[in-house]
Design an enzyme around this catalytic site. Structure first.
Site, PDB file in Angstrom:
ATOM      1  N   CYS A 103       0.829  -1.305   0.026  1.00 34.40           N
ATOM      2  CA  CYS A 103       0.062  -0.084   0.063  1.00 34.40           C
ATOM      3  C   CYS A 103       0.790   1.128  -0.062  1.00 34.40           C
ATOM      4  CB  CYS A 103      -0.869  -0.271   1.341  1.00 34.40           C
ATOM      5  SG  CYS A 103      -2.137   1.280   1.349  1.00 34.40           S
ATOM      6  N   HIS A 145      -9.072  -4.045  -1.353  1.00 36.07           N
ATOM      7  CA  HIS A 145      -8.061  -3.296  -0.645  1.00 36.07           C
ATOM      8  C   HIS A 145      -8.335  -1.717  -1.011  1.00 36.07           C
ATOM      9  CE1 HIS A 145      -3.536  -2.209   0.352  1.00 36.07           C
ATOM     10  NE2 HIS A 145      -4.115  -1.066  -0.301  1.00 36.07           N
ATOM     11  N   GLU A 146      -8.641  -1.450  -2.087  1.00 37.10           N
ATOM     12  CA  GLU A 146      -8.696  -0.122  -2.435  1.00 37.10           C
ATOM     13  C   GLU A 146      -9.982   0.637  -1.597  1.00 37.10           C
ATOM     14  OE1 GLU A 146      -6.628   1.948  -3.333  1.00 37.10           O
ATOM     15  OE2 GLU A 146      -5.404   0.133  -4.305  1.00 37.10           O
ATOM     16  N   HIS A 149     -10.026   1.645   2.014  1.00 34.60           N
ATOM     17  CA  HIS A 149      -9.660   2.947   2.609  1.00 34.60           C
ATOM     18  C   HIS A 149     -10.721   3.805   2.573  1.00 34.60           C
ATOM     19  CE1 HIS A 149      -5.431   2.356   2.065  1.00 34.60           C
ATOM     20  NE2 HIS A 149      -5.472   1.991   0.776  1.00 34.60           N
TER      21      HIS A 149
END
Ligand code: NI
Length: 177
Positions: A103, A145-146, A149
């Site tokens: 990341c 994952h994105e 955020h």
């Protein structure tokens, strides 16, 4: 070209739930400038995805771009630069697989994270139109994952075995120990 600073783990914004994007904001000059800055930032820092909170912007926007050709993302189908606004994820099959994640907000480190590998994503595109995308395999990991955020989560939150949080250099040198 405007490269923004990517904030790192420890910055409080990375732990906040980002705000919904007002569809009326999509396509405005300010929105277009933000998207263009996110693209410049992703290209400058390198990587396949960037979420607005990573440049300290409180909005539910993420971009993904998977280059073609040989790269460390060689297992992934290429995807042109695409913006995902107010995305939601639906898990179609909970069967998980592990990947070494990295990341831009946690530079230098990699962690072994297991995630479901078959998801459906609902989002608004840059024309504020609803879109649906079904994703299988490692690309499903990239999207989770994105989008994490946008909810104040980082991949490190998902690491079950902390011996699988390592420096990228050591991972390349010693492999998966
Ligand atoms: Ni990230």
């Amino acid at each position: 070209m405007a490269v923004r600073k990517v904030i790192r783990m420890g910055h409080p914004t990375l732990r906040q739930i980002a705000s919904q994007v007002d569809p009326a904001y999509i396509g405005s000059d300010e929105f277009n400038r933000l998207l263009s800055d996110m693209e410049d930032t992703l290209h400058d820092y390198g990587g396949v995805g960037l979420a607005a909170p990573q440049i300290d912007v409180d909005l539910r926007i993420a971009i993904v771009e998977i280059p073609g050709g040989a790269s460390r993302y060689g297992d992934l189908e290429p995807m042109p630069m695409t913006a995902f606004i107010n995305p939601t994820v639906e898990i179609l099959n909970p069967a998980a697989a592990g990947n070494w994640e990295g990341c831009l907000s946690v530079p230098g480190l990699r962690g072994w994270v297991e995630r479901p590998q078959h998801i459906r994503v609902n989002y608004l595109d840059v024309a504020a139109q609803p879109q649906v995308l079904e994703l299988q395999g490692f690309i499903a990991t990239v999207f989770q994952h994105e989008f994490d955020h946008l909810d104040g989560r980082l991949y490190v939150d998902h690491i079950e075995d902390m011996s699988k949080l390592v420096f990228e250099e050591e991972l390349l040198r010693y492999g998966d120990v």
